[in-house]
Design an enzyme around this catalytic site. Sequence first.
Site, PDB file in Angstrom:
ATOM      1  N   TYR A  18     -32.257 -31.707   8.045  1.00 45.32           N
ATOM      2  CA  TYR A  18     -31.981 -31.579   6.608  1.00 45.32           C
ATOM      3  C   TYR A  18     -32.890 -32.436   5.728  1.00 45.32           C
ATOM      4  CZ  TYR A  18     -27.703 -29.435   8.353  1.00 45.32           C
ATOM      5  OH  TYR A  18     -26.804 -28.622   8.994  1.00 45.32           O
ATOM      6  N   HIS A  23     -30.989 -29.968  -0.814  1.00 45.05           N
ATOM      7  CA  HIS A  23     -29.701 -30.675  -0.861  1.00 45.05           C
ATOM      8  C   HIS A  23     -29.885 -32.176  -0.625  1.00 45.05           C
ATOM      9  CE1 HIS A  23     -25.653 -29.609  -1.607  1.00 45.05           C
ATOM     10  NE2 HIS A  23     -25.168 -29.611  -0.375  1.00 45.05           N
ATOM     11  N   PHE A  70     -21.803 -35.897   6.277  1.00 43.14           N
ATOM     12  CA  PHE A  70     -22.354 -34.727   5.614  1.00 43.14           C
ATOM     13  C   PHE A  70     -21.959 -34.759   4.135  1.00 43.14           C
ATOM     14  CE2 PHE A  70     -22.976 -33.459   9.918  1.00 43.14           C
ATOM     15  CZ  PHE A  70     -24.150 -32.697   9.862  1.00 43.14           C
ATOM     16  N   ASN A  72     -20.415 -32.916   2.050  1.00 41.82           N
ATOM     17  CA  ASN A  72     -19.069 -32.587   1.602  1.00 41.82           C
ATOM     18  C   ASN A  72     -18.040 -33.674   1.888  1.00 41.82           C
ATOM     19  OD1 ASN A  72     -20.271 -30.197   0.924  1.00 41.82           O
ATOM     20  ND2 ASN A  72     -19.190 -28.956   2.429  1.00 41.82           N
ATOM     21  N   ASP A  97     -28.552 -33.246  -6.036  1.00 47.22           N
ATOM     22  CA  ASP A  97     -29.194 -31.994  -6.427  1.00 47.22           C
ATOM     23  C   ASP A  97     -28.291 -31.247  -7.401  1.00 47.22           C
ATOM     24  OD1 ASP A  97     -27.447 -31.702  -4.061  1.00 47.22           O
ATOM     25  OD2 ASP A  97     -27.948 -29.578  -4.229  1.00 47.22           O
ATOM     26  N   ASN A 118     -19.533 -30.014  -3.781  1.00 44.70           N
ATOM     27  CA  ASN A 118     -18.477 -30.579  -2.934  1.00 44.70           C
ATOM     28  C   ASN A 118     -18.648 -32.067  -2.667  1.00 44.70           C
ATOM     29  OD1 ASN A 118     -17.005 -28.186  -2.713  1.00 44.70           O
ATOM     30  ND2 ASN A 118     -18.333 -27.450  -1.075  1.00 44.70           N
TER      31      ASN A 118
END
Length: 196
Positions: A18, A23, A70, A72, A97, A118
Amino acid sequence: MSNDGWLIVGLGNPGAKYEATRHNVGQMVADVLADRVGGRFGSHRANARVAEGRTAPGGPKLIVAKPNSFMNTSGGPVSGLAQYFGIPPERIVVIHDELDLPFDSIKLKIGGGHGGHNGLRDIAKALGTPEFLRVRVGIGRPPGRQDPADYVLRPFASSERDAVAVLIEDAADAVELLVERGLLDAQQRYHGRAAQ
């Protein structure tokens, strides 16, 4: 903890998969800020990597953090760090973001809704308030009918990479201006900037 500390949190997802995605732009900005204050990221018991330093001799102390969770589930690490360092919500800056802003734009605000983000939702829940500062880094909307969830988990296009490097530096500048001069000064500087 002295009362000049600021908790600066760059949101993103953990792992090499990632690192370069839209993100993770918040964590990209956190990397720049840590470098600027001369801090090195180390593990913290609040499930985050933390670097500490000052913007300048005698300047505000920045506790720059990248949650290991993560996106969320960012609330637990942010809340844990705020408690550990004694930082109130109004001195927490979350860099993230923002789909609803054009690519290459920056907006700052305090409080408000999560707009479907989230990570912000989880932080507001964990802190018990949405009244923390946000540095919103515009990544734009996905082209055509592409799913926004897929779009944010893709790397920036090669045609965007030069602009992204500048955008990340500008967002780091915005955070420094926010903590040194206040929200209004930072808004006046960055809200008038037109996306290119």
